[in-house]
Design an enzyme around this catalytic site. Sequence first.
Site, short mmCIF file in Angstrom:
data_model
loop_
_atom_site.label_atom_id
_atom_site.label_comp_id
_atom_site.label_asym_id
_atom_site.label_seq_id
_atom_site.Cartn_x
_atom_site.Cartn_y
_atom_site.Cartn_z
N ARG B 102 13.07 -17.92 54.82
CA ARG B 102 12.34 -16.75 55.22
C ARG B 102 12.32 -15.68 54.12
NH1 ARG B 102 14.25 -12.30 57.89
NH2 ARG B 102 16.26 -13.29 57.69
N THR B 103 13.49 -15.32 53.64
CA THR B 103 13.55 -14.25 52.65
C THR B 103 12.94 -14.72 51.33
OG1 THR B 103 15.55 -13.46 53.73
CG2 THR B 103 15.12 -12.61 51.54
N ARG B 153 19.93 -13.62 45.97
CA ARG B 153 20.76 -13.80 47.16
C ARG B 153 21.98 -14.58 46.74
NH1 ARG B 153 19.71 -15.37 53.31
NH2 ARG B 153 18.96 -13.25 53.12
#
Lengths: 359, 359, 359
Positions: B102-103, B153
């Site tokens: 998603r990110t 991330r």
Amino acid sequence: MVCAPSKTVIRGEPPLPTDSVNAFYKAMPIRRRVFVLGDRETRSAFKSDLRGRDIVSAKDLSRDELELVFEVADDVLANSSAYSAVLRGRRVALLFVEPSTRTFSSFYIAARRLGGDVLPLNEPEMTSLTKGETLYDTLKMLEGYGVDCIVMRHPSRGAARFAADVVSAPVINAGSGSQEHPTQAILDVYTILKKRGEVDGISLGMLGDLRFSRTVPSLAYLVSNFDDVELHFIAPSALQVRQEVELYLNDRNVKYTKVTRQQDIPDAISRLDVLYVTRLQKERFPDPSEYERLKGSYRVDMDMLRYAKTSLGVMHPLPRVDELDAEIDRTPHAWYFDQASYGLPTRMAIFALVVGEAR
Amino acid sequence: MVCAPSKTVIRGEPPLPTDSVNAFYKAMPIRRRVFVLGDRETRSAFKSDLRGRDIVSAKDLSRDELELVFEVADDVLANSSAYSAVLRGRRVALLFVEPSTRTFSSFYIAARRLGGDVLPLNEPEMTSLTKGETLYDTLKMLEGYGVDCIVMRHPSRGAARFAADVVSAPVINAGSGSQEHPTQAILDVYTILKKRGEVDGISLGMLGDLRFSRTVPSLAYLVSNFDDVELHFIAPSALQVRQEVELYLNDRNVKYTKVTRQQDIPDAISRLDVLYVTRLQKERFPDPSEYERLKGSYRVDMDMLRYAKTSLGVMHPLPRVDELDAEIDRTPHAWYFDQASYGLPTRMAIFALVVGEAR
Amino acid sequence: MVCAPSKTVIRGEPPLPTDSVNAFYKAMPIRRRVFVLGDRETRSAFKSDLRGRDIVSAKDLSRDELELVFEVADDVLANSSAYSAVLRGRRVALLFVEPSTRTFSSFYIAARRLGGDVLPLNEPEMTSLTKGETLYDTLKMLEGYGVDCIVMRHPSRGAARFAADVVSAPVINAGSGSQEHPTQAILDVYTILKKRGEVDGISLGMLGDLRFSRTVPSLAYLVSNFDDVELHFIAPSALQVRQEVELYLNDRNVKYTKVTRQQDIPDAISRLDVLYVTRLQKERFPDPSEYERLKGSYRVDMDMLRYAKTSLGVMHPLPRVDELDAEIDRTPHAWYFDQASYGLPTRMAIFALVVGEAR
């Protein structure tokens, strides 16, 4: 159109949880699938128009539609430079929950050659999340980001249909469990057309693991659109073609035979115009000694082709391991490298028809 | 600004080795972060200018800066075509040491829509290399290749701050351990603004696993910029909000309550304007029977919402598993699909402000 | 040119199955490698022309060719904007069967900076399919899709040569087993040239695990093109440079010494102009206590550099773990960050020369 995912479950293949799927159907706002492409196109009703269409099952494609794809694929091969901006400004997501170098590359390059932008999502780790809920949320998110087309490969049956029902953008099934792989079948039929001149009247053999193949059902469905087709399913009983395929062929009055005994293989081979090879996998056999006993009979080499017509074409979705002898590569029987190269023009044609800018 | 990474360690989350981190700080040449963007911009000092800024912590963002992001996000939604070249010639590296469909997708599409080039680095295998040394070398290498922005991330706390200190290009934190996820919080606050009209005066509940959530702290920090905010942390004691969050809120005089008893949940729900849902994960409970006992009380369904205001908005960072019932999808309480769709304009706004060509 | 893959087998490194490789050679149609680039270029015979060339082994590169690469790399650094369309319309496949953030990123950004299109294939799962057959089919498929260049990293020796023989598009070896890594060696020699002014007359030490390194052989082959070179291989006997490297150096009359005793290291260090560091890996030692005994002597820190010339340059292909102390980062000995940054211009130069549009 909302179809419930099929409930047939194949060993080792996780079904989507139907209850939660149904819960989603109930929860989902009903959407009109209206597409405005370029500045004038809308989804029209005329039968061969694929604009905005989901390509989920080979069953959904008529002969006219298939011939439209082939016509565009021919044009792509002849005038490739005319297609360099057909997907300009379009975003194609490749959501591969199951990895596949070959299919992924083919779709990636097809979209890029048409000038489209690709969002590459190789997500094998999502396999642990094959729950309908998560897939639903992921698809809605992609829709929220404005992707114009989702190409999806997924280890579960029904996943592609589910996706097509969830998002309004067209969904192209790049393989859903062992259920179907319609774009592979489209390139397979295109190969037959290019190499043999026509599909009508073909005697087509499929050999190997027909039960767990996702290509074999899609190919059988597609060729059932043509006249005087005869199919020969050559496999041991445990790996014969699934009942759903037989039911479909019966329904459409397509002639087929099942060849299950090793000693009948040579005679079957001798009748074929095209032999489509898939691999026997040891792990599919409950009894490993059964695999050892049978594998020799399902390995395609020059010895087996002694019985074949001179014009026999051998096809294989590649990559092979050892089920197809490299000896054949140099003979005119070898259609499989041409077959592989037709993946690009057919997928470019599909993208152009489904999401392309009107020209 | 060089900040030592926080030393708070959460179970199961590898801290960066502080000694070697410090060694690097000592070893590093001090660099001026000067940015020449377009042909006239330099990093200016005026408070709302985000050009060249690292987005590491929600704590670093003022109300003015946040409102600037929202203003640009509004403009992106209204005039998206005006933004198609804002990142032209800019290279954005997406370094995802921990996977996130998603990110990752959201940042990827945001950068592409702005005309930027993306270097997709999905590197879960680097997790075994969470040593500061290796991360340092990887970051220096990306800098050497001339990337204009690094979106990262990472499973470790402090990783984003470390990166921001190592490279001169701006670093955007796309999730660092359970510490923070500032761009998620930005889109969350934007959602509140769009759906509710204002953030001031909000009564905001956060429910579920607040201790291990990376979103909850960032959201709490961001809303503390607004007036008359009241926060309700609804979670069992073991999963209550971390002390660092409480200290920050106390410091800024933000009112908050902690709701830890199941029987108090209905009353808390009844007071909320917005309910932010996160998932209870079984593996976070030392005693599995404790999880079984509690999970029903933290599952959000229509039954729980009986107590809620008609105008209550339910938010969730998606994808959900079973903590949020699909029934709610069809009700006006469901803000989460809109919330998901705001990821794109807010991230486009962030990129435009931080690394965009001056217009 | 068709070369049989070398048969030297290194522990833990799967060789390509030679029999099936040979079967493929026999099966393959012989192809002319003719390249029409831009509207006038064809592959010419003049010695420094790299157009259409495979970059498989550092052995294949002459001094003239190497200097051509360096000249273009200099020009890339000086006039980078002039190179933004050199690969326009070209498709480069990055087939990484073994992951590598650093090398992957470097090739990805190099191709994008030249305006080329990249097909990113990070395929660690293909490692289980290192059989020649599968690799052959994958390569033929990429060729069928019309890629203009294949950059390949593969855990097997001989894989790059095999690929170069299979496809007509040029193949760039991005690391093949522990055999070679020619583009790394090119950037290493470029670094020496930039930092030292010339390569002739160099006293170059290589320290650490020389036996399993893929960089060390390629670097030794490349520097053997220069005059008055002296190589010092500093490693315990079990990890000394492989015999194939010694044979090559003897053949070309390159002076080298092997330093295998710990007590001889300081003296060796004192003679060097450049020290190239690689890491000792515990798992390479049959006896772990041997590793514990030796590791201190092969860790490069300021203490070891007491013996060095003031002008000594320390190089390392990064990322390091603990074999190179961060203390050195701040000293003029640290050439390794500059070295890392030369990966981009040298790889851009290689792409430009091998597949670029004629200017």
